[in-house]
Write a protein that holds these residues in place. Structure first.
Motif, PDB file in Angstrom:
ATOM      1  N   UNK B 136       0.841  -1.197   0.000  1.00 26.15           N
ATOM      2  CA  UNK B 136       0.000   0.000   0.000  1.00 26.15           C
ATOM      3  C   UNK B 136       0.876   1.247   0.000  1.00 26.15           C
ATOM      4  N   UNK B 137       0.688   2.131  -0.948  1.00 24.00           N
ATOM      5  CA  UNK B 137       1.390   3.413  -0.924  1.00 24.00           C
ATOM      6  C   UNK B 137       0.789   4.280   0.175  1.00 24.00           C
ATOM      7  N   UNK B 138       1.633   5.083   0.805  1.00 24.95           N
ATOM      8  CA  UNK B 138       1.125   6.117   1.708  1.00 24.95           C
ATOM      9  C   UNK B 138       1.593   7.453   1.142  1.00 24.95           C
ATOM     10  N   UNK B 139       1.217   8.551   1.798  1.00 27.62           N
ATOM     11  CA  UNK B 139       1.626   9.873   1.299  1.00 27.62           C
ATOM     12  C   UNK B 139       3.141   9.985   1.213  1.00 27.62           C
ATOM     13  N   UNK B 140       3.822   9.360   2.176  1.00 22.84           N
ATOM     14  CA  UNK B 140       5.270   9.584   2.243  1.00 22.84           C
ATOM     15  C   UNK B 140       6.085   8.357   1.846  1.00 22.84           C
ATOM     16  N   UNK B 141       5.410   7.251   1.584  1.00 21.33           N
ATOM     17  CA  UNK B 141       6.144   6.003   1.319  1.00 21.33           C
ATOM     18  C   UNK B 141       5.547   5.303   0.115  1.00 21.33           C
ATOM     19  N   UNK B 142       6.253   5.395  -0.994  1.00 24.92           N
ATOM     20  CA  UNK B 142       5.764   4.805  -2.249  1.00 24.92           C
ATOM     21  C   UNK B 142       6.859   3.926  -2.848  1.00 24.92           C
ATOM     22  N   UNK B 143       7.171   2.828  -2.170  1.00 22.10           N
ATOM     23  CA  UNK B 143       8.307   2.004  -2.589  1.00 22.10           C
ATOM     24  C   UNK B 143       8.075   1.355  -3.957  1.00 22.10           C
ATOM     25  N   UNK B 144       9.105   1.370  -4.796  1.00 19.12           N
ATOM     26  CA  UNK B 144       8.933   0.868  -6.157  1.00 19.12           C
ATOM     27  C   UNK B 144      10.095  -0.012  -6.630  1.00 19.12           C
ATOM     28  N   UNK B 145      10.705  -0.706  -5.685  1.00 17.74           N
ATOM     29  CA  UNK B 145      11.817  -1.572  -6.077  1.00 17.74           C
ATOM     30  C   UNK B 145      11.326  -2.718  -6.968  1.00 17.74           C
ATOM     31  N   UNK B 160       5.341 -12.025 -14.500  1.00 21.20           N
ATOM     32  CA  UNK B 160       5.628 -11.622 -13.117  1.00 21.20           C
ATOM     33  C   UNK B 160       4.387 -11.802 -12.259  1.00 21.20           C
ATOM     34  N   UNK B 161       4.533 -12.578 -11.206  1.00 27.36           N
ATOM     35  CA  UNK B 161       3.453 -12.690 -10.221  1.00 27.36           C
ATOM     36  C   UNK B 161       3.601 -11.536  -9.231  1.00 27.36           C
ATOM     37  N   UNK B 162       2.534 -10.759  -9.088  1.00 24.26           N
ATOM     38  CA  UNK B 162       2.544  -9.642  -8.146  1.00 24.26           C
ATOM     39  C   UNK B 162       1.661 -10.022  -6.955  1.00 24.26           C
ATOM     40  N   UNK B 163       2.262 -10.075  -5.770  1.00 25.12           N
ATOM     41  CA  UNK B 163       1.495 -10.389  -4.566  1.00 25.12           C
ATOM     42  C   UNK B 163       1.013  -9.086  -3.955  1.00 25.12           C
ATOM     43  N   UNK B 164      -0.276  -9.014  -3.649  1.00 16.98           N
ATOM     44  CA  UNK B 164      -0.867  -7.761  -3.168  1.00 16.98           C
ATOM     45  C   UNK B 164      -0.853  -7.710  -1.646  1.00 16.98           C
ATOM     46  N   UNK B 165      -0.529  -6.546  -1.166  1.00 18.72           N
ATOM     47  CA  UNK B 165      -0.365  -6.299   0.260  1.00 18.72           C
ATOM     48  C   UNK B 165      -1.608  -6.677   1.056  1.00 18.72           C
ATOM     49  N   UNK B 166      -1.365  -7.265   2.229  1.00 18.32           N
ATOM     50  CA  UNK B 166      -2.450  -7.374   3.198  1.00 18.32           C
ATOM     51  C   UNK B 166      -1.942  -6.821   4.522  1.00 18.32           C
ATOM     52  N   UNK B 185      -8.426  -2.200  11.449  1.00 22.57           N
ATOM     53  CA  UNK B 185      -9.122  -3.328  10.814  1.00 22.57           C
ATOM     54  C   UNK B 185      -8.270  -3.864   9.656  1.00 22.57           C
ATOM     55  N   UNK B 186      -8.362  -5.169   9.355  1.00 24.73           N
ATOM     56  CA  UNK B 186      -7.535  -5.709   8.273  1.00 24.73           C
ATOM     57  C   UNK B 186      -7.843  -5.039   6.935  1.00 24.73           C
ATOM     58  N   UNK B 187      -6.823  -4.865   6.122  1.00 24.04           N
ATOM     59  CA  UNK B 187      -6.995  -4.287   4.784  1.00 24.04           C
ATOM     60  C   UNK B 187      -6.339  -5.192   3.757  1.00 24.04           C
ATOM     61  N   UNK B 188      -6.965  -5.304   2.622  1.00 24.96           N
ATOM     62  CA  UNK B 188      -6.440  -6.139   1.539  1.00 24.96           C
ATOM     63  C   UNK B 188      -6.418  -5.319   0.263  1.00 24.96           C
ATOM     64  N   UNK B 189      -5.285  -5.290  -0.402  1.00 18.70           N
ATOM     65  CA  UNK B 189      -5.206  -4.468  -1.610  1.00 18.70           C
ATOM     66  C   UNK B 189      -6.103  -5.035  -2.709  1.00 18.70           C
ATOM     67  N   UNK B 243     -14.029  -7.613  -6.421  1.00 20.96           N
ATOM     68  CA  UNK B 243     -14.778  -8.181  -5.298  1.00 20.96           C
ATOM     69  C   UNK B 243     -13.908  -8.461  -4.084  1.00 20.96           C
ATOM     70  N   UNK B 244     -14.356  -9.397  -3.300  1.00 23.70           N
ATOM     71  CA  UNK B 244     -13.703  -9.743  -2.027  1.00 23.70           C
ATOM     72  C   UNK B 244     -12.252 -10.184  -2.227  1.00 23.70           C
ATOM     73  N   UNK B 245     -11.386  -9.978  -1.205  1.00 26.49           N
ATOM     74  CA  UNK B 245     -10.021 -10.495  -1.296  1.00 26.49           C
ATOM     75  C   UNK B 245     -10.018 -12.025  -1.181  1.00 26.49           C
ATOM     76  N   UNK B 246      -8.837 -12.662  -1.385  1.00 23.73           N
ATOM     77  CA  UNK B 246      -7.514 -12.154  -1.708  1.00 23.73           C
ATOM     78  C   UNK B 246      -7.322 -12.069  -3.215  1.00 23.73           C
TER      79      UNK B 246
END
Lengths: 299, 299
Positions: B136-145, B160-166, B185-189, B243-246
């Motif tokens: 998850x990007x935040x205002x100050x942290x947008x990592x792109x390695x 490329x398999x991209x795993x989404x943040x939880x 509360x839990x968040x799922x990208x 829809x619903x995660x994951x």
């Protein structure tokens, strides 16, 4: 319903509870029997465990005779069992496509396969590149398309999983020519043969996709009670007797972190020598100096 | 004995028969509860299915408190349950290493994970490159390695398999600063957010590791009853409600064969448009002309 069910790596009990429940409902059960074998279970043991007869499906039946497998799958439940996970080999994608085209319902029940269980050697799955297959060389056929793939992986620091050839229900050229359905005994490539073939092609090409000193990990009988890992250089493992099949090999890439290395050291005959081999190999394949994107665009 | 047991992807019954047998013997059972979640089963359902209490193990307990998990594992049987396969995340290699150092016996019972079950989207596992994680990007942290890794994969034609943040059991910065153990509360990208972040970084960098028209496949609720695949361009899927995660995402590489493409077309809103996107993208990333090895050596 057509069920595609992964059996996992070794034991009859490596099937999932959901997979077993599905089998219990099925009218016909086929076991794919040419891309891999279940190490710790015979056909008879599977039949006893399921309480049902199981039909062996060889390449011929699966690739040319899908109709037999798909027959009545709209009215009956049919199980197609695959060692590992159902999506390890192209032919099973093909089976699903055919089923879909006929409007048959399909359910996939996944399981572990070498493609993910290889992580138990300690190397992160995230840093594996493309997988290659090493086939038995013959006098006239020494295919080496895997060589460039290993090279491509290693240029960007990735590990390479090498799947070793197995020959189940193969005919000799003579028997094939004469149309005789006589099959050779099954053959499984050994770690040492795989390493010898690696060395041979590197010597022929001489472009150093890897060297005899490149570190590798032999993975033998993955997921079984006699599972074994062995870390060493390619040269070292070309003389290693890994015992009974099945085997796979991982060729290390540069992206090997401290924790991963520590894990691998436990599998080496000479911890210090293996560590030095890893450091030397990483140095050789260290990333090229950073180039500004503008210039890279001109490539 | 310390058992590391994979739970598979979704249902309580996705555990293997062997895994379930091991749990039945165990004195203590921990469930790793921060790198993934089991989609179709709650803790209560698991406990009921096993007939035993299960302790949730958060990151804190696993990374700092291994001792609690390993306690008495020489005399008792302890199960450490992991969604997917036990070797999906670094921390579990660490747990095994610690157990080994203490001379504790360890047995691993593998299962399917996204790393191999992703093959059910129709793309060959052999032609996947390194896996990346999208946080998850935040205002100050947008990592792109991950950007360069996708580029590296695509340069050699790999998916490329991209795993989404939880985010499970995360503290807000304020609560962390004040030392309050209150969790968000839990968040799922979502797929759309992942695609938006992909587009943002490509726009910033402008080096075309991919384009808005690059074909991707969204994989939602893999292995569950509501599993869904969606093929489209990155731009298209940035507006897709999965829809619903994951969720996971696959960014296509050049190595996409006819049979794979046929499989993916079934998941596209517009078959012809998707096919054209794949052809165009393959053309853009087609291999560079062959260079004699001698010259390549001089690089």
């Amino acid at each position: 319903m057509l069920y595609l069910i992964g059996l996992g790596l070794s034991y009859t009990t490596d099937i999932t509870v959901r997979g077993l429940e599905a089998i219990k409902k099925c009218d016909r059960i086929y076991l794919e029997h040419y891309t891999s074998i279940l190490m710790a279970a015979s056909l008879e043991e599977l039949e006893q465990f399921y309480g049902k007869p199981v039909t062996l499906a060889d390449r011929e039946l699966v690739e040319s005779g899908c109709e037999e497998i798909l027959r009545d799958a709209d009215k009956q439940d049919v199980a197609f069992l695959v060692v590992g996970d159902p999506f390890g080999a192209t032919t099973h994608t093909d089976l699903v496509l055919r089923a879909k085209r006929q409007g048959l319902p399909v359910e996939v029940i996944h399981n572990a396969s070498v493609m993910n269980a290889v992580g138990s050697c300690g190397l992160q799955l995230y840093t594996f590149g493309q997988t290659v297959s090493m086939v038995f060389f013959t006098d006239s056929w020494r295919p080496d398309s895997w060589y460039n793939k290993i090279w491509e992986n290693r240029k960007i620091g990735l590990h390479t999983l090498v799947l070793l050839d197995i020959k189940v229900k193969e005919q000799s050229i003579e028997n094939m020519a004469r149309g005789r359905l006589i099959y050779e005994p099954p053959r499984y490539m050994s770690i040492s043969q795989c390493c010898e073939q690696l060395l041979e092609i590197e010597e022929t090409r001489g472009t150093k996709a890897y060297t005899p000193e490149t570190p590798v990990v032999a993975i033998s009988r993955l997921g079984s009670a006699t599972q074994e890992f062995k870390s060493g250089t390619i040269e070292e493992l070309s003389r290693y007797d890994a015992g009974e099949p099945l085997h796979s090999l991982v060729i290390l890439g540069r992206q090997c972190h401290e924790l991963e290395l520590e894990y691998l050291l436990d599998f080496a005959s000479d911890r210090e020598a293996f560590k030095q081999a890893v450091i030397k190999d990483q140095e050789y394949f260290k990333p090229a100096p950073w180039v500004p994107p503008a210039e890279e665009d001109d490539e």
